[in-house]
Design a protein around this motif. Structure first.
Motif, PDB file in Angstrom:
ATOM      1  N   SER A 204      -2.752 -10.240   0.733  1.00 25.51           N
ATOM      2  CA  SER A 204      -1.888  -9.072   0.920  1.00 25.51           C
ATOM      3  C   SER A 204      -2.466  -7.855   0.197  1.00 25.51           C
ATOM      4  O   SER A 204      -3.159  -7.983  -0.818  1.00 25.51           O
ATOM      5  N   THR A 205      -2.151  -6.661   0.696  1.00 32.29           N
ATOM      6  CA  THR A 205      -2.537  -5.436  -0.005  1.00 32.29           C
ATOM      7  C   THR A 205      -1.669  -5.209  -1.236  1.00 32.29           C
ATOM      8  O   THR A 205      -2.014  -4.403  -2.096  1.00 32.29           O
ATOM      9  N   LEU A 206      -0.544  -5.919  -1.330  1.00 32.11           N
ATOM     10  CA  LEU A 206       0.347  -5.798  -2.483  1.00 32.11           C
ATOM     11  C   LEU A 206      -0.214  -6.624  -3.644  1.00 32.11           C
ATOM     12  O   LEU A 206      -0.398  -7.832  -3.527  1.00 32.11           O
ATOM     13  N   VAL A 207      -0.481  -5.969  -4.768  1.00 29.69           N
ATOM     14  CA  VAL A 207      -1.121  -6.624  -5.911  1.00 29.69           C
ATOM     15  C   VAL A 207      -0.299  -7.800  -6.408  1.00 29.69           C
ATOM     16  O   VAL A 207      -0.846  -8.855  -6.756  1.00 29.69           O
ATOM     17  N   GLU A 208       1.026  -7.655  -6.434  1.00 32.01           N
ATOM     18  CA  GLU A 208       1.865  -8.744  -6.941  1.00 32.01           C
ATOM     19  C   GLU A 208       1.776  -9.982  -6.057  1.00 32.01           C
ATOM     20  O   GLU A 208       2.000 -11.113  -6.526  1.00 32.01           O
TER      21      GLU A 208
END
Length: 263
Positions: A204-208
């Motif tokens: 995912s592009t979301l770091v979390e």
């Protein structure tokens, strides 16, 4: 002679699996590709060739198979301290080596220096079977020395090490592939193995979300250490892949990707 024969299987099995999964992707893709297959596939093929050359050069210093042979010749490593049945040695080695790979991947996301290398893998804006080939040579060098040290300290037999490398590569190709599994089959496989939808979350592009689902083969470690995530908060259909700061076609280029860790 035996080592050479086993080495051929370690190459042939993943190669055949790559062709098979690429064919399945073309018929039943999980998601539409953002950048398509070309020039991404060309770039990933160049990564494969570059890493093969560097791997050959590293063989003059150390490789995983050499570490296994050295440990056996010198009776070095934990498994050489006690007499165990071969099947038990193999089972212990598989579990420990799988954890070692999980831990390395986990640390790649925690260390700023290691992340710069590993971000090359994550910068791919699509996910398909060839993404499993997209690793920067810097990361290959780090991984080779790390795994060789683990193999020597463990004292794992050569046959087991080559089997594990084949198993690991086959699983990496599978869980990076852009194939659609029936939901029930996906849930069943996840009890043991990392599936494409599970690994999709990690890209995912979301770091979390990148800080979840580090496994390349077994799901055990993510479940034990609280890094298991079922699905992106956006859902598998809407999840964006890659790095949040890269929204163009640059990751499909080989030169840009090779320069990424030092720019």
């Amino acid at each position: 002679m035996i080592q050479a024969g086993l080495g051929h299987y370690a190459i042939a099995i993943p190669a055949l699996l790559l062709v098979l999964l690429a064919s399945v992707e073309a018929i039943w893709p999980r998601r539409a590709l953002v950048l398509g297959r070309s020039p991404r596939w060309r770039t990933h093929a160049l990564f494969f060739v570059s890493n093969a050359v560097i791997g050959r050069l590293l063989s003059f210093l150390v490789v995983v198979g050499v570490a296994a042979n050295w440990a056996e010749a010198h009776q070095f490593g934990a498994l050489n301290l006690v007499a165990l049945p071969f099947w038990l040695e193999a089972a212990i080695a598989f579990v420990i080596l799988d954890f070692a790979v999980w831990f390395q991947h986990f640390w790649m996301h925690r260390s700023p220096y290691l992340w710069r290398m590993h971000a090359v893998h994550h910068s791919d804006r699509d996910l398909d079977v060839t993404t499993a080939l997209r690793f920067h040579p810097f990361e290959l060098i780090v991984s080779t020395f790390y795994k060789s040290a683990i193999v020597a300290l463990l004292g794992a037999p050569l046959l087991v090490v080559l089997a594990f490398e084949t198993w690991l590569n086959a699983n990496a190709l599978f869980n990076h592939s852009n194939i659609r599994l029936p939901r029930k089959l996906d849930r069943m496989l996840r009890l043991l193995l990392v599936t494409p939808d599970m690994h999709l979350v990690h890209h995912s592009t979301l770091v979390e979300e990148q800080k979840n689902n580090f496994g390349f083969a077994l799901t055990l470690w993510d479940r034990c250490f609280g890094t298991y995530r079922t699905e992106s908060i956006l859902g598998a259909e809407n999840q964006e892949i890659g790095l949040a700061e890269v929204h163009d076609a640059r990751p499909a280029g080989f030169i840009w990707s090779m320069k990424q860790p030092i720019t």
